[in-house]
Design a protein around this motif. Sequence first.
Motif, PDB file in Angstrom:
ATOM      1  N   MET A   4       4.589   9.583  11.917  1.00 19.64           N
ATOM      2  CA  MET A   4       5.124   8.342  12.465  1.00 19.64           C
ATOM      3  C   MET A   4       4.809   7.120  11.599  1.00 19.64           C
ATOM      4  SD  MET A   4       4.495   8.769  16.557  1.00 19.64           S
ATOM      5  CE  MET A   4       5.338   7.218  16.879  1.00 19.64           C
ATOM      6  N   TYR A   5       4.097   7.328  10.510  1.00 20.36           N
ATOM      7  CA  TYR A   5       3.627   6.193   9.707  1.00 20.36           C
ATOM      8  C   TYR A   5       4.136   6.235   8.273  1.00 20.36           C
ATOM      9  CZ  TYR A   5       0.391   4.917  13.397  1.00 20.36           C
ATOM     10  OH  TYR A   5      -0.145   4.521  14.591  1.00 20.36           O
ATOM     11  N   GLY A   6       4.632   5.082   7.806  1.00 19.57           N
ATOM     12  CA  GLY A   6       4.802   4.933   6.380  1.00 19.57           C
ATOM     13  C   GLY A   6       3.435   4.962   5.724  1.00 19.57           C
ATOM     14  N   MET A   7       3.402   5.456   4.496  1.00 20.11           N
ATOM     15  CA  MET A   7       2.128   5.597   3.793  1.00 20.11           C
ATOM     16  C   MET A   7       2.223   4.995   2.394  1.00 20.11           C
ATOM     17  SD  MET A   7       0.055   7.197   5.905  1.00 20.11           S
ATOM     18  CE  MET A   7      -1.274   7.749   4.821  1.00 20.11           C
ATOM     19  N   LYS A   8       1.087   4.783   1.785  1.00 18.74           N
ATOM     20  CA  LYS A   8       1.076   4.200   0.445  1.00 18.74           C
ATOM     21  C   LYS A   8      -0.127   4.705  -0.346  1.00 18.74           C
ATOM     22  CE  LYS A   8      -1.324   0.071   2.092  1.00 18.74           C
ATOM     23  NZ  LYS A   8      -1.197  -1.387   2.345  1.00 18.74           N
ATOM     24  N   TRP A   9      -0.015   4.560  -1.624  1.00 21.65           N
ATOM     25  CA  TRP A   9      -1.137   4.755  -2.533  1.00 21.65           C
ATOM     26  C   TRP A   9      -1.500   3.400  -3.128  1.00 21.65           C
ATOM     27  CZ3 TRP A   9      -3.860   9.181  -3.157  1.00 21.65           C
ATOM     28  CH2 TRP A   9      -3.275  10.383  -2.753  1.00 21.65           C
ATOM     29  N   VAL A  10      -2.785   3.137  -3.210  1.00 21.93           N
ATOM     30  CA  VAL A  10      -3.290   1.950  -3.880  1.00 21.93           C
ATOM     31  C   VAL A  10      -4.383   2.405  -4.839  1.00 21.93           C
ATOM     32  CG1 VAL A  10      -2.724   0.408  -1.962  1.00 21.93           C
ATOM     33  CG2 VAL A  10      -4.989   1.480  -2.049  1.00 21.93           C
ATOM     34  N   ARG A  11      -4.729   1.553  -5.775  1.00 24.66           N
ATOM     35  CA  ARG A  11      -5.781   1.915  -6.721  1.00 24.66           C
ATOM     36  C   ARG A  11      -6.631   0.705  -7.071  1.00 24.66           C
ATOM     37  NH1 ARG A  11      -2.039   3.103 -12.146  1.00 24.66           N
ATOM     38  NH2 ARG A  11      -1.486   0.905 -12.570  1.00 24.66           N
ATOM     39  N   GLN A  12      -7.834   1.000  -7.520  1.00 31.02           N
ATOM     40  CA  GLN A  12      -8.730  -0.063  -7.951  1.00 31.02           C
ATOM     41  C   GLN A  12      -9.370   0.338  -9.271  1.00 31.02           C
ATOM     42  OE1 GLN A  12     -11.820  -1.306  -5.170  1.00 31.02           O
ATOM     43  NE2 GLN A  12     -11.708  -3.370  -6.038  1.00 31.02           N
ATOM     44  N   ALA A  13      -9.018  -0.398 -10.302  1.00 29.81           N
ATOM     45  CA  ALA A  13      -9.592  -0.158 -11.618  1.00 29.81           C
ATOM     46  C   ALA A  13     -10.954  -0.840 -11.700  1.00 29.81           C
ATOM     47  CB  ALA A  13      -8.660  -0.702 -12.689  1.00 29.81           C
ATOM     48  N   PRO A  14     -11.794  -0.407 -12.617  1.00 30.81           N
ATOM     49  CA  PRO A  14     -13.129  -1.000 -12.753  1.00 30.81           C
ATOM     50  C   PRO A  14     -13.048  -2.507 -12.956  1.00 30.81           C
ATOM     51  CG  PRO A  14     -12.956   0.981 -14.081  1.00 30.81           C
ATOM     52  CD  PRO A  14     -11.579   0.701 -13.566  1.00 30.81           C
ATOM     53  N   GLY A  15     -13.755  -3.249 -12.131  1.00 35.16           N
ATOM     54  CA  GLY A  15     -13.819  -4.697 -12.274  1.00 35.16           C
ATOM     55  C   GLY A  15     -12.575  -5.445 -11.834  1.00 35.16           C
ATOM     56  N   LYS A  16     -11.624  -4.733 -11.202  1.00 33.47           N
ATOM     57  CA  LYS A  16     -10.372  -5.378 -10.791  1.00 33.47           C
ATOM     58  C   LYS A  16     -10.154  -5.223  -9.286  1.00 33.47           C
ATOM     59  CE  LYS A  16      -7.995  -4.972 -15.213  1.00 33.47           C
ATOM     60  NZ  LYS A  16      -6.719  -4.613 -15.902  1.00 33.47           N
ATOM     61  N   GLY A  17      -9.187  -5.940  -8.781  1.00 33.20           N
ATOM     62  CA  GLY A  17      -8.866  -5.880  -7.372  1.00 33.20           C
ATOM     63  C   GLY A  17      -7.999  -4.696  -7.028  1.00 33.20           C
ATOM     64  N   LEU A  18      -7.698  -4.564  -5.755  1.00 34.89           N
ATOM     65  CA  LEU A  18      -6.873  -3.472  -5.281  1.00 34.89           C
ATOM     66  C   LEU A  18      -5.419  -3.702  -5.706  1.00 34.89           C
ATOM     67  CD1 LEU A  18      -7.962  -1.107  -3.612  1.00 34.89           C
ATOM     68  CD2 LEU A  18      -7.063  -2.228  -1.581  1.00 34.89           C
ATOM     69  N   GLU A  19      -4.776  -2.655  -6.199  1.00 34.18           N
ATOM     70  CA  GLU A  19      -3.393  -2.742  -6.655  1.00 34.18           C
ATOM     71  C   GLU A  19      -2.542  -1.732  -5.902  1.00 34.18           C
ATOM     72  OE1 GLU A  19      -0.779  -2.128 -10.791  1.00 34.18           O
ATOM     73  OE2 GLU A  19      -2.802  -1.312 -10.625  1.00 34.18           O
ATOM     74  N   TRP A  20      -1.442  -2.194  -5.337  1.00 36.70           N
ATOM     75  CA  TRP A  20      -0.503  -1.274  -4.698  1.00 36.70           C
ATOM     76  C   TRP A  20       0.218  -0.461  -5.778  1.00 36.70           C
ATOM     77  CZ3 TRP A  20       4.961  -1.409  -5.060  1.00 36.70           C
ATOM     78  CH2 TRP A  20       5.615  -0.473  -4.249  1.00 36.70           C
ATOM     79  N   VAL A  21       0.348   0.834  -5.541  1.00 36.61           N
ATOM     80  CA  VAL A  21       0.956   1.734  -6.523  1.00 36.61           C
ATOM     81  C   VAL A  21       2.318   2.244  -6.054  1.00 36.61           C
ATOM     82  CG1 VAL A  21       0.707   3.946  -7.722  1.00 36.61           C
ATOM     83  CG2 VAL A  21      -1.295   2.453  -7.400  1.00 36.61           C
ATOM     84  N   SER A  22       2.376   2.752  -4.822  1.00 35.86           N
ATOM     85  CA  SER A  22       3.591   3.392  -4.358  1.00 35.86           C
ATOM     86  C   SER A  22       3.567   3.500  -2.842  1.00 35.86           C
ATOM     87  CB  SER A  22       3.695   4.787  -4.984  1.00 35.86           C
ATOM     88  OG  SER A  22       4.878   5.440  -4.591  1.00 35.86           O
TER      89      SER A  22
END
Length: 116
Positions: A31-49
């Motif tokens: 029932m939920y849309g889903m996503k992938w996010v990532r966090q590189a060293p020393g950086k903020g959270l980034e939406w991926v897909s």
Amino acid sequence: EVQLVESGGGLVQPGGSLRLSCAASGFTFSMYGMKWVRQAPGKGLEWVSGINSDGGMPRYASSVKGRFTISRDNAKNTLYLQMSGLKPEDTAVYYCAKWTDTKKPSSQGTQVTVSS
């Protein structure tokens, strides 16, 4: 209790491929849309897909479009991210989350390191 467990990360050479998985439990995954996010060293959270609850409308950040493919298997309560053509700048901890979640995921994530 909502649980999301990511797996499939590792060390890979530039140009290589990995397939990430996210096993979901504690909620009605289909029932939920889903996503992938990532966090590189020393950086903020980034939406991926991201992907809709029925598997439709996959969408990607411009930095990964054409190299990554998101999919899901609602029968298995699992989200996937197929990554190819990996670059050093893809090095990060990858997390899955519900599409509507706004905070940093509390799951452990899976580490992806792209290096020769």
